[in-house]
Write an enzyme that holds these catalytic residues in place. Sequence first.
Site, short mmCIF file in Angstrom:
data_model
loop_
_atom_site.label_atom_id
_atom_site.label_comp_id
_atom_site.label_asym_id
_atom_site.label_seq_id
_atom_site.Cartn_x
_atom_site.Cartn_y
_atom_site.Cartn_z
N LYS A 107 2.27 -18.60 7.54
CA LYS A 107 1.27 -18.81 8.68
C LYS A 107 0.48 -17.57 9.18
CE LYS A 107 2.69 -19.46 13.01
NZ LYS A 107 3.65 -18.50 13.84
N HIS B 49 8.23 -22.30 8.51
CA HIS B 49 9.66 -22.13 8.44
C HIS B 49 10.51 -23.23 9.36
CE1 HIS B 49 9.49 -20.08 12.39
NE2 HIS B 49 10.77 -20.09 12.31
N ASP C 30 0.27 -20.39 17.65
CA ASP C 30 1.49 -19.82 17.22
C ASP C 30 2.53 -20.89 16.99
OD1 ASP C 30 3.01 -17.47 16.79
OD2 ASP C 30 4.21 -17.82 18.63
N LYS D 293 7.17 -19.23 26.27
CA LYS D 293 8.08 -17.87 26.11
C LYS D 293 8.58 -17.51 27.24
CE LYS D 293 6.01 -16.17 21.59
NZ LYS D 293 7.15 -16.51 20.48
N ARG E 52 0.92 -1.20 0.05
CA ARG E 52 0.09 -0.05 0.04
C ARG E 52 0.92 1.32 -0.07
NH1 ARG E 52 -3.71 -2.73 4.53
NH2 ARG E 52 -1.84 -3.69 4.85
N HIS F 94 4.46 -25.52 13.82
CA HIS F 94 5.82 -26.12 14.05
C HIS F 94 5.92 -27.17 14.87
CE1 HIS F 94 6.37 -22.17 12.70
NE2 HIS F 94 6.60 -21.37 13.81
C1 BG6 Z 1 7.10 -17.89 14.88
C2 BG6 Z 1 6.06 -17.61 16.13
O1 BG6 Z 1 6.33 -18.69 13.83
O2 BG6 Z 1 8.01 -18.76 15.36
C3 BG6 Z 1 7.05 -16.71 16.91
O3 BG6 Z 1 5.09 -16.73 15.52
C4 BG6 Z 1 8.23 -17.51 17.58
O4 BG6 Z 1 6.30 -16.38 18.08
C5 BG6 Z 1 8.84 -18.25 16.15
O5 BG6 Z 1 9.09 -16.82 18.23
C6 BG6 Z 1 10.16 -18.98 16.72
O6 BG6 Z 1 10.76 -19.46 15.54
P1 BG6 Z 1 12.42 -19.56 15.74
O7 BG6 Z 1 12.83 -20.14 14.41
O8 BG6 Z 1 13.19 -18.44 16.39
O9 BG6 Z 1 12.45 -20.94 16.57
#
Ligand code: BG6
Length: 497
Positions: free
Chosen positions: A154, A184, A241, A346, A52, A246
């Site tokens: 995501k 990822h 999350d 966290k 945008r 993951h």
């Molecule tokens: C993300 C989450 O997908 O993965 C985050 O939204 C998280 O909250 C992150 O911190 C962790 O990724 P990595 O690669 O640092 O383990």
Amino acid sequence: MFTPNEKPTRPIGLVIFGATGDLTHRKLIPALYQLALAGKLPENLHIIGFARRDWDDQKFQDEMRAGVEQHSRTQPIEGETLNRLLKRMTYVSANFDDLDGYRRLDQQLDELGADNRLFYLATPPGAYSTIVQRIGEAELAHCPQGWTRVVIEKPYGHNLESAKALDTEVHAVFDEHQVYRIDHYLGKETVQNILVFRFANGIFEPLWNRRYIDCVQITVAESVGVGTRAGYYEGAGVIRDMFQNHILQLVSLTAMEAPVAFNADAVRDEKLKVLRALRPLRGEDALENTFRAQYAAGRVDGEGVKGYKQEAEVAPESITETLLALRLQVDNWRWSGVPFFVRSGKRLKRRVTEIAIQFKQVPLSLFGWRNLAGAAPNALVLTIQPEEGITLSFGAKQPGPVNQISPVKMDFSYAESFGGEPPEAYERLLLDCMNGDATLFTRSDEILAAWAFTTEILQAWEASPVKSLPVYQAGGWGPEELREFIAGMGNQWRDLG
Ligand code: BG6
């Protein structure tokens, strides 16, 4: 999965929607720069930012230069490579629902001769449907002279229903083979190594089952808090999350059968079977087999940090979990009766992601249990991050006249064996989608199965609302109740130091 199955020949147009955002700046462009440095970026790639903000090509290039300078994992920056990369970048300024913007985009792609098109949705999830729809309306979803693919970040939905709805919208425009859903974690070298470790070695796989394994423990601990993302996180929690995507991917890769081949469909077929074999957690079962908590103020790495409720945009009565533990059961012949204990949170003591395979004790103790004890069972630990490696721990006789047994370790470290840091996940994933290899991306049926399992837990929590969650001090390993949760199931968490 390890050999890209298609080499790009015609020019590729990589269109990044949300090009002014954080993901593009921090991850995508620095990853493209790394690929350029390594000589892996297709020479005929053009990058078109679409967003945008009222930027022009020059402003886009300047911002992306700053992104690389700030976030490149290698320093110093190689000026010539970066300049060449920036020269391939142009910018389209438009609202995501403005069809005219897509027409201008189409014109640019035509002028560049980019018959191969990769649309990357790096926007907030609320924009996904609109963008996909407009791509369809502008007749950009299929180009007869080349391929067209879409990469979707995501979160892909926030429960089963919304994921299905999004999937229907995506499939109204793209065929499934064109869709690359990013997780990822699958781009991490150490995650890919789970399958190599299991299926390229003869030693471990015969032990990888209920006969020899007592339990599997998966830990995804972070020392960071929610930072500036509390607005999103409040509606997500660890379950959406980290767990739905993951962590379930880690469970699938750990538990899956050997695929018939290393290609996208064969690998994903096997991962899907694991998700389908997960014993559903509904109602009481969900409440008994999950544990939630929230961080309070504390100290992480010697620094005082806020509690979750004090973070900006967090409701005072929030019951969003920042720590989640679960007991999962994979109901199939290989895993029947072997619990998978999972914990993620966290603001824990340190960042560590690991998969620990804990083996059964010997059937009869010859040396006295006091020595070996449950505190140090044989374990194979795959450390995904940050000290990437694999460790096997077992008992050894301490030198001396008495049979005193001590836990010892055999270690493999990525850094020692291969030197340096592994590449960033996005480098691999960007290259794979340009090469048409979807092995490391989540297929539709897989993501829906993950949501089906997760949504039942969410429904159980909603049906039995709580007023507050147990709290844990930031900088530790979680509250006492976390220990009790697993102790009540006759087990104990691995000590993470
Ligand atoms: C993300 C989450 O997908 O993965 C985050 O939204 C998280 O909250 C992150 O911190 C962790 O990724 P990595 O690669 O640092 O383990």
